[in-house]
Design a protein around this motif. Structure first.
Motif, PDB file in Angstrom:
ATOM      1  N   TYR A 164       0.830  -1.210   0.000  1.00 24.33           N
ATOM      2  CA  TYR A 164       0.000   0.000   0.000  1.00 24.33           C
ATOM      3  C   TYR A 164       0.864   1.260   0.000  1.00 24.33           C
ATOM      4  CZ  TYR A 164      -4.523  -2.299   0.553  1.00 24.33           C
ATOM      5  OH  TYR A 164      -5.662  -3.033   0.341  1.00 24.33           O
ATOM      6  N   ILE A 175      -5.756   3.756  -1.246  1.00 27.79           N
ATOM      7  CA  ILE A 175      -5.147   3.960   0.072  1.00 27.79           C
ATOM      8  C   ILE A 175      -6.107   4.680   1.022  1.00 27.79           C
ATOM      9  CG2 ILE A 175      -2.761   3.900  -0.732  1.00 27.79           C
ATOM     10  CD1 ILE A 175      -2.782   6.990  -0.586  1.00 27.79           C
ATOM     11  N   ILE A 203      -5.730  -0.825   5.483  1.00 20.48           N
ATOM     12  CA  ILE A 203      -4.330  -1.197   5.317  1.00 20.48           C
ATOM     13  C   ILE A 203      -3.824  -1.999   6.514  1.00 20.48           C
ATOM     14  CG2 ILE A 203      -1.984  -0.287   5.032  1.00 20.48           C
ATOM     15  CD1 ILE A 203      -3.272   2.115   3.561  1.00 20.48           C
TER      16      ILE A 203
END
Length: 471
Positions: A332, A374, A379
């Motif tokens: 990421y 993102i 994440i």
């Protein structure tokens, strides 16, 4: 090196029947610390049989006896808090303050639920009907690795409070913590089979539990993807389901906020549990005209978040739990610039001076659009995105423009204004100006952050069914 080859079934430790093995690692050193034997379908069947046999006793047990059981569980877990903290630090690697708080909290959750049980109205008169709240049936809990002790204890406490026997399958990545906790729980000398704990993977043991015909209730904490699979499987037999899933929390920094204080609060909310937390506030929403100043404060504030092993008192961000999780977070961080975001601080790779261990540079992204992956995908690491907004309505719109709805944050100086904005956010919880956790308040998510609630009377009722008696 340790070998973890026992489950806790029917009041005793028994050998695991499954033959698959998995190594366990210290994430701060990448060294193997144990091998865990993984349960198969036969282990699951044995645990469920024990829970079914115990259900008749606990489902008819008096309220006062169940409260006494909760107090005994609290006592034995609290006595072993130092051992639990040591196991968590070695196997999970979190900074010492988080580990110590987690170990201490594990014993407290039983007392919190005891208070709920003592005040709960088990019978209510509605017109001519007597409504009785009855235990739902044998329960199964599937718990994750990011707060192993707390998840096991809170789900066990709720089951005992409701008069329900339970089979618990923690993450196999937390097997050493689970072993130490199981040894502590055994000292409470609860009736055999009331709780059973098995080590195993979600794909095998977890799936077998979810599909088992004698399980009436599933409580799961983990990823949204796994939650969907559990929901589909549980629907075949109409099991009751509680799902506490992922999040992508927004932190709305209002234009009247003190930016120095807000920056410190934002980083604390974003880096909870080294970023490995579903409640982390990973999207930072800042007034457009204060964006540059706030970004400068955040970058400067990262100096107060050193990365390192949990046994280093200075560390505030520990390692990722595994190599797989480290690689996921790195992917990421690499993705952000590809999507057009700008790295304000951090970036790929390990922090300077840490050549081993699954450590991540705390990373701050600017020039982020809420459509970027993102900004939309969980994440589960110390990676934050800063997004500008124009006015309150825009901030609320951005905050709500997500598949998730677990926990959001509002930071400002006017309490009434903060509450007004909080009332428009689509999440199960909203934290205003760093307010402390309330253990009796319901916890759970809107949208794809889950189904149902945990904690307090709301969590208790997720393990209960109302029965109306007329005449």
């Amino acid at each position: 090196m340790r070998t973890i080859n026992q489950n806790y079934i029917d009041g005793r430790f028994v050998p695991v029947q499954g033959t698959d093995l998995r190594p366990l690692f210290n994430p701060a050193t990448e060294e193997q610390i144990a091998t865990v034997h993984l349960s198969n379908a036969a282990d699951v069947d044995a645990a469920v049989r024990a829970a079914v046999a115990a259900y008749a006793e606990i489902s008819t047990m008096s309220n006062s006896k169940r409260v006494a059981m909760l107090h005994r569980l609290s006592d034995v877990v609290s006595r072993r808090s130092a051992d639990l903290a040591e196991a968590m630090s070695e196997e999970y690697g979190a900074p010492a303050p988080f580990v110590e708080a987690s170990a201490s909290r594990a014993g407290q959750v039983f007392l919190d639920m005891a208070q709920t049980v003592e005040a709960y109205p088990w019978q209510r008169q509605i017109g001519s009907a007597l409504v009785e709240m009855r235990p739902v049936g044998v329960a199964a809990a599937v718990t994750p690795w990011n707060s192993n002790l707390g998840f096991i204890c809170s789900k066990l406490a709720t089951a005992i409070a409701a008069g329900t026997s339970i089979v618990i399958k923690p993450s196999e990545m937390s097997a050493w913590q689970t072993q130490v906790l199981a040894e502590a729980l055994d000292e409470a000398e609860l009736p055999n089979g009331v709780y059973n704990i098995i080590n195993g993977t979600g794909a095998l043991a977890g799936d077998a539990l979810t599909r088992h015909r004698d399980i009436a209730k599933i409580t799961f904490t983990g990823s949204t993807a796994t939650g969907r699979a559990i929901l589909r499987a549980a629907s075949e037999t109409m099991k009751r389901v509680t799902l506490e899933l992922g999040g992508k929390g927004a932190q709305i920094v209002l234009d009247d906020a003190d930016l120095d204080a807000a920056a410190a609060q934002v980083l604390a909310n974003g880096f909870i549990n080294s970023g490995q937390a579903c409640i982390a506030g990973t999207r930072i929403l800042v007034p457009e005209h204060k964006l540059t100043t706030m970004q400068e404060r955040l970058v400067a504030g990262l100096a107060n978040w050193p990365v390192g092993p949990g046994n280093d008192p200075a560390s505030r961000i520990g390692p990722m739990v595994s190599a797989k999780q480290w690689e996921r977070v790195q992917s990421y961080i690499a993705l952000g610039p590809q999507e057009g975001a700008r790295i304000l601080a951090g970036g790929e790779g390990r922090p300077d001076g840490l050549n081993s261990g699954w450590f991540v540079k705390p990373t701050l992204f600017g020039e982020v659009d809420n459509s970027m992956r993102i900004a939309r995908e969980e994440i589960f690491g110390p990676v934050l995105c800063v997004l500008p907004y124009r006015g309150e309505d825009d901030a609320i719109s951005i905050a709500n423009d997500t598949d998730y709805g677990l926990q959001n944050y509002v930071i400002g100086t006017d309490p009434e204004r903060c509450r007004r904005i909080a009332s428009q956010l689509q999440s199960g919880r909203v934290v205003i100006n760093g307010a402390k956790h309330e253990p009796h308040a319901p916890f759970g998510g809107f949208k794809q952050s889950g189904i149902g609630r945990e904690y307090g009377s709301f969590g208790l009722e997720a393990f209960l069914e109302p029965r109306s008696v007329l005449g």
